[in-house]
Design a protein around this motif. Sequence first.
Motif: not given
Length: 600
Positions: A15-29, A45-48, A53-54
């Motif tokens: 669970v901890y690693r899923i949360l960390l990976t999700t944060i990394i995935l959101l970095t480009p956005a 609203y650019a972040l949204l 898109v991602i």
Amino acid sequence: MNFFEHQDRARRNAVYRILLTTIILLTPAVLVSLFLTTIGVAGWYALLIAGLVIFSLFALCCWYHTRKLRGGGSHIAENLGGTLISLNPQEDDRWLMDIVEEMAIASGSPVPRVYLLNVRGINAFAAGRTPQDSVIGLTYGALAILNREEIQAVVAHLLCKIHNNDMRGDARMTGIYFAIVFLSLFSGYLLLLGLGWAYLVFLGMSRVLRQRKYLADAAAAQFTRNPQSVASALKKIGGYEYGSLIGCKETEEFLQMFFAAPYEDLGKRLVSPHPPLNKRIRRLDPEWDGEYPDVPPLETLMGDDEQAQENRRRWEVLGAVAIAARGLNSTQEDPAQRYQTQATQSMIPYEAWSVAGDPAGAQALIYSLLLCVQPALRARQLTLLQETLDPQVAHFLPGLDAPVRGLDRYLRLSLFDLCVPALKQLPTDQYTVFTHIMRSLVAVDSRSLFGGWALINILDAQVLPKPTIKRRSTLEQQEDNITLLLGILALTGQRSQAQMELAYYRACDVLPFYTAPMKTLKEGASLDALDKPLKGLQQLQPEDKEILMEAVAVCIENDGHITPEEIELARAIAAILDCPMPEGLQTPPVAEDEASPLPA
């Protein structure tokens, strides 16, 4: 090894690693939105927009790769070159099917189809979209090199993946991989940060998948009750010349579904979904010296000549790493559940053994085991059967009367276990009718109420899908249910009021809270009065379940004599809690001269 602690740690780390990976995935956005906001092209609203898109791209790729599983696990197994052996197994394959059925019963999973891969490497896989259409496959090298205990461990590992529905998660991970590759290549032409971001995501996802591997290893150790068997299989992979190699291009898309890395050096890569062998082994065997066994080449074990036979004989002795690790002169008694499932076949009459594999015969056999010895009660039970029984089931009953009468009571669980594969073939509505008739038979004799309830729940746990636990509770929150359970256990098998109370309060000493005076069900209570409170214990935390099973063992072993009813209740409680029997809870030896009739 503490099975529950290792499994709980693996789930928590995942669970901890899923949360960390999700944060990394959101970095480009986040970066894109900050860039657009800085240059004034878009507002807050650019972040949204960037996130949508991602995530849309991720969702599309995950959907596509999940759709590729619509053919079920059989489609994947056949693409890998697997040969189905489970529908009509030959004599040479029957032993493997026995292992699969045993582990399916232990794990509470449906019995999957089994495929054989003509590959020399030691490996196995689980594939499918749901537990119902899942299959498992083992390589020829695994069957030739691993002993029975090690193959049990590998099969248990695969069944854990099926039970946790890891295959669908693996397909989604593969979809994310492709989406990341696309995004990284798109941005990589502009910035090297794109490739760096992709590598970080791969690293995070690999850590999630590794925790699922650790979870499956710990569950396999739980189901087999032998962590050394899992470690031994991994050690043999490390010492084998072909390792776990598969050498099939179709494996590139589903690397996670294999027991071990299917490519050379894949397990050593930082972003590999497979943990290094040495780390997996040390989790199961902390005292391992780091040396892999000297596994003989596969060719030296093949053939019918004297040398090949001698090599096979020596490997059967020397290859049992788990036995060697415990010491040649050491002994290890089996826990009660394992004893019951491996009871001596010679003590079970052929008439009972032969009908257990037929759905109608299995029902008739179980009905026969529940019939009372007392003529009046038996007549009432037979009247109930005549009113409700299916003609096909009724056909088997007369031939089972004599063989079942006088059979040792301790063998009843073994016979129930034999019937489970056949009962799984019943449609849900027929199985519901079957258990309803069982409840009616048990209710005739109030003295057998607890034992009958236990047997019904043991069957339900092995035949029906496991319920989804929506919330967890602590021992303190389940105090009323726990005291009722221990009160019933103290009442079962004890000889005097003083012994009952002593067993109850000794069991309560194991619990981390003060318990109320002993209480049991009121006289004339039905089976339904037992179901609701005791099945509420399914919500307990894994570590609390272990404490409760320890209290159960203390209560049962209080007077030094374990009765069949106590063993059956302990098995039922373990089945309801979805945890193993305590190792110290032993079944008395079965002796023909001490046999007691099955129905008390």
